[in-house]
Write a protein that holds these residues in place. Structure first.
Motif, PDB file in Angstrom:
ATOM      1  N   ARG A 168       0.814  -1.225   0.000  1.00 37.45           N
ATOM      2  CA  ARG A 168       0.000   0.000   0.000  1.00 37.45           C
ATOM      3  C   ARG A 168       0.843   1.269   0.000  1.00 37.45           C
ATOM      4  O   ARG A 168       0.322   2.363  -0.155  1.00 37.45           O
ATOM      5  CB  ARG A 168      -0.897   0.039   1.231  1.00 37.45           C
ATOM      6  N   ARG A 169       2.151   1.142   0.287  1.00 39.86           N
ATOM      7  CA  ARG A 169       3.067   2.285   0.408  1.00 39.86           C
ATOM      8  C   ARG A 169       2.549   3.258   1.480  1.00 39.86           C
ATOM      9  O   ARG A 169       2.509   4.458   1.293  1.00 39.86           O
ATOM     10  CB  ARG A 169       3.251   3.033  -0.906  1.00 39.86           C
ATOM     11  N   ARG A 170       2.195   2.685   2.634  1.00 42.57           N
ATOM     12  CA  ARG A 170       1.667   3.491   3.720  1.00 42.57           C
ATOM     13  C   ARG A 170       2.362   3.096   5.015  1.00 42.57           C
ATOM     14  O   ARG A 170       2.504   1.916   5.321  1.00 42.57           O
ATOM     15  CB  ARG A 170       0.167   3.273   3.830  1.00 42.57           C
ATOM     16  N   MET A 171       2.805   4.111   5.772  1.00 40.30           N
ATOM     17  CA  MET A 171       3.454   3.901   7.061  1.00 40.30           C
ATOM     18  C   MET A 171       2.635   4.648   8.118  1.00 40.30           C
ATOM     19  O   MET A 171       2.234   5.790   7.900  1.00 40.30           O
ATOM     20  CB  MET A 171       4.892   4.438   7.043  1.00 40.30           C
ATOM     21  N   TYR A 172       2.414   3.970   9.247  1.00 38.31           N
ATOM     22  CA  TYR A 172       1.619   4.542  10.337  1.00 38.31           C
ATOM     23  C   TYR A 172       2.464   4.613  11.602  1.00 38.31           C
ATOM     24  O   TYR A 172       3.105   3.634  11.976  1.00 38.31           O
ATOM     25  CB  TYR A 172       0.391   3.665  10.611  1.00 38.31           C
ATOM     26  N   LEU A 173       2.427   5.755  12.269  1.00 34.39           N
ATOM     27  CA  LEU A 173       3.029   5.908  13.590  1.00 34.39           C
ATOM     28  C   LEU A 173       1.884   5.859  14.586  1.00 34.39           C
ATOM     29  O   LEU A 173       0.966   6.696  14.536  1.00 34.39           O
ATOM     30  CB  LEU A 173       3.788   7.237  13.695  1.00 34.39           C
ATOM     31  N   LEU A 174       1.912   4.856  15.467  1.00 33.61           N
ATOM     32  CA  LEU A 174       0.812   4.600  16.387  1.00 33.61           C
ATOM     33  C   LEU A 174       1.209   4.869  17.829  1.00 33.61           C
ATOM     34  O   LEU A 174       2.348   4.617  18.221  1.00 33.61           O
ATOM     35  CB  LEU A 174       0.382   3.132  16.295  1.00 33.61           C
ATOM     36  N   SER A 175       0.237   5.308  18.601  1.00 32.28           N
ATOM     37  CA  SER A 175       0.348   5.331  20.049  1.00 32.28           C
ATOM     38  C   SER A 175      -0.788   4.446  20.535  1.00 32.28           C
ATOM     39  O   SER A 175      -1.959   4.819  20.425  1.00 32.28           O
ATOM     40  CB  SER A 175       0.191   6.749  20.608  1.00 32.28           C
ATOM     41  N   GLY A 176      -0.446   3.239  21.003  1.00 31.71           N
ATOM     42  CA  GLY A 176      -1.474   2.249  21.294  1.00 31.71           C
ATOM     43  C   GLY A 176      -2.169   1.882  19.984  1.00 31.71           C
ATOM     44  O   GLY A 176      -1.523   1.517  19.012  1.00 31.71           O
ATOM     45  N   PHE A 194       5.290   6.524   1.029  1.00 27.97           N
ATOM     46  CA  PHE A 194       6.745   6.377   0.993  1.00 27.97           C
ATOM     47  C   PHE A 194       7.189   5.625  -0.251  1.00 27.97           C
ATOM     48  O   PHE A 194       6.394   5.009  -0.945  1.00 27.97           O
ATOM     49  CB  PHE A 194       7.251   5.653   2.247  1.00 27.97           C
ATOM     50  N   GLY A 195       8.479   5.681  -0.499  1.00 31.11           N
ATOM     51  CA  GLY A 195       9.129   4.866  -1.520  1.00 31.11           C
ATOM     52  C   GLY A 195       9.950   3.800  -0.834  1.00 31.11           C
ATOM     53  O   GLY A 195      10.272   3.895   0.345  1.00 31.11           O
ATOM     54  N   LEU A 196      10.292   2.761  -1.610  1.00 32.41           N
ATOM     55  CA  LEU A 196      11.023   1.605  -1.071  1.00 32.41           C
ATOM     56  C   LEU A 196      12.325   1.377  -1.818  1.00 32.41           C
ATOM     57  O   LEU A 196      12.741   2.197  -2.633  1.00 32.41           O
ATOM     58  CB  LEU A 196      10.145   0.350  -1.218  1.00 32.41           C
ATOM     59  N   GLY A 197      12.884   0.195  -1.581  1.00 35.91           N
ATOM     60  CA  GLY A 197      14.050  -0.235  -2.322  1.00 35.91           C
ATOM     61  C   GLY A 197      13.705  -0.420  -3.791  1.00 35.91           C
ATOM     62  O   GLY A 197      12.540  -0.573  -4.156  1.00 35.91           O
ATOM     63  N   ARG A 215       9.831   5.994  -8.180  1.00 32.48           N
ATOM     64  CA  ARG A 215       9.363   6.097  -6.795  1.00 32.48           C
ATOM     65  C   ARG A 215      10.209   5.234  -5.845  1.00 32.48           C
ATOM     66  O   ARG A 215      10.527   5.638  -4.743  1.00 32.48           O
ATOM     67  CB  ARG A 215       7.901   5.665  -6.724  1.00 32.48           C
ATOM     68  N   ASP A 216      10.522   4.020  -6.268  1.00 30.90           N
ATOM     69  CA  ASP A 216      11.291   3.094  -5.443  1.00 30.90           C
ATOM     70  C   ASP A 216      12.734   3.090  -5.937  1.00 30.90           C
ATOM     71  O   ASP A 216      13.052   2.432  -6.922  1.00 30.90           O
ATOM     72  CB  ASP A 216      10.683   1.688  -5.530  1.00 30.90           C
ATOM     73  N   TRP A 217      13.587   3.820  -5.239  1.00 29.85           N
ATOM     74  CA  TRP A 217      14.949   4.050  -5.730  1.00 29.85           C
ATOM     75  C   TRP A 217      16.040   3.722  -4.721  1.00 29.85           C
ATOM     76  O   TRP A 217      17.211   3.751  -5.036  1.00 29.85           O
ATOM     77  CB  TRP A 217      15.120   5.502  -6.170  1.00 29.85           C
ATOM     78  N   THR A 218      15.688   3.391  -3.492  1.00 28.04           N
ATOM     79  CA  THR A 218      16.712   3.178  -2.469  1.00 28.04           C
ATOM     80  C   THR A 218      17.314   1.774  -2.589  1.00 28.04           C
ATOM     81  O   THR A 218      16.851   0.946  -3.370  1.00 28.04           O
ATOM     82  CB  THR A 218      16.141   3.358  -1.048  1.00 28.04           C
ATOM     83  N   ALA A 219      18.307   1.507  -1.772  1.00 34.89           N
ATOM     84  CA  ALA A 219      18.926   0.175  -1.723  1.00 34.89           C
ATOM     85  C   ALA A 219      18.160  -0.756  -0.779  1.00 34.89           C
ATOM     86  O   ALA A 219      18.596  -1.866  -0.524  1.00 34.89           O
ATOM     87  CB  ALA A 219      20.379   0.303  -1.280  1.00 34.89           C
ATOM     88  N   GLY A 220      17.026  -0.320  -0.271  1.00 34.10           N
ATOM     89  CA  GLY A 220      16.215  -1.122   0.644  1.00 34.10           C
ATOM     90  C   GLY A 220      15.583  -0.307   1.751  1.00 34.10           C
ATOM     91  O   GLY A 220      14.835  -0.816   2.581  1.00 34.10           O
TER      92      GLY A 220
END
Length: 171
Positions: A44-52, A61-64, A140-145
């Motif tokens: 989904r290319r989605r990151m969540y920061l959760l509290s509980g 985000f982009g990936l490797g 979009r996905d350009w990193t080494a991981g």
């Protein structure tokens, strides 16, 4: 009276230039509820920061450069999957700011060793910085991981996370 010689002058200039080197960005402060978990959904290319159970922030985000599948070896371009932890912070990253993810774990190392290969490492959540801004226009996905977000977003993430926060990365 001492007269400065060329060597003294050169060393003085070198020290002055080093002092003018890359300064880390001014770090943001976060005073909200603690982040207790990071959830990354690669597909989904989605990151969540959760509290509980509460989502505090979410990011695209982009990936490797080979985004499908779990990272197994150095240079495979994949982003790991599974449970990891925040293990370091780099305010002088060449990608603006970066937050380290504890890959490889013991299982990752053992798997790579079966093949006589290195599992790789240095997996981060990071911004783009000057180089990434150019690369993200191409792919979009350009990193080494690594997991990459905008420079502005990584400033928030850097401020919100603490060492030891679990990071669950799903396919």
């Amino acid at each position: 009276m001492l007269r400065p010689n060329r060597r003294h002058f050169s060393l003085t200039m070198l020290a002055a230039l080093a002092a003018c080197g890359t300064q880390p960005p001014v770090l943001k402060r976060y005073l909200g509820p603690p982040v207790t978990q990071v959830v990354v959904q690669k597909e989904r290319r989605r990151m969540y920061l959760l509290s509980g159970q509460t989502v505090l922030k979410s990011y695209d985000f982009g990936l490797g450069n080979e985004p499908i599948g779990h990272k197994q070896f150095e240079g495979d371009g994949k982003t790991p999957e599974g449970l990891y932890y925040i293990d370091r912070f780099n305010p002088r990253s060449r990608y603006h700011l970066s937050v380290g993810i504890s890959y490889p774990n013991e299982r990752d190392r053992a798997f790579a060793e079966q093949f006589g290969l290195d599992p790789g490492g240095d997996i981060m959540i990071h911004g783009r910085g000057p180089e990434g801004k150019r690369l993200v226009r191409q792919k979009r996905d350009w990193t080494a991981g690594c997991i990459t977000v905008s420079d502005d977003e990584v400033e928030d993430i850097f401020a919100m996370l603490r060492l030891g926060v679990p990071v669950m990365i799903y396919p």
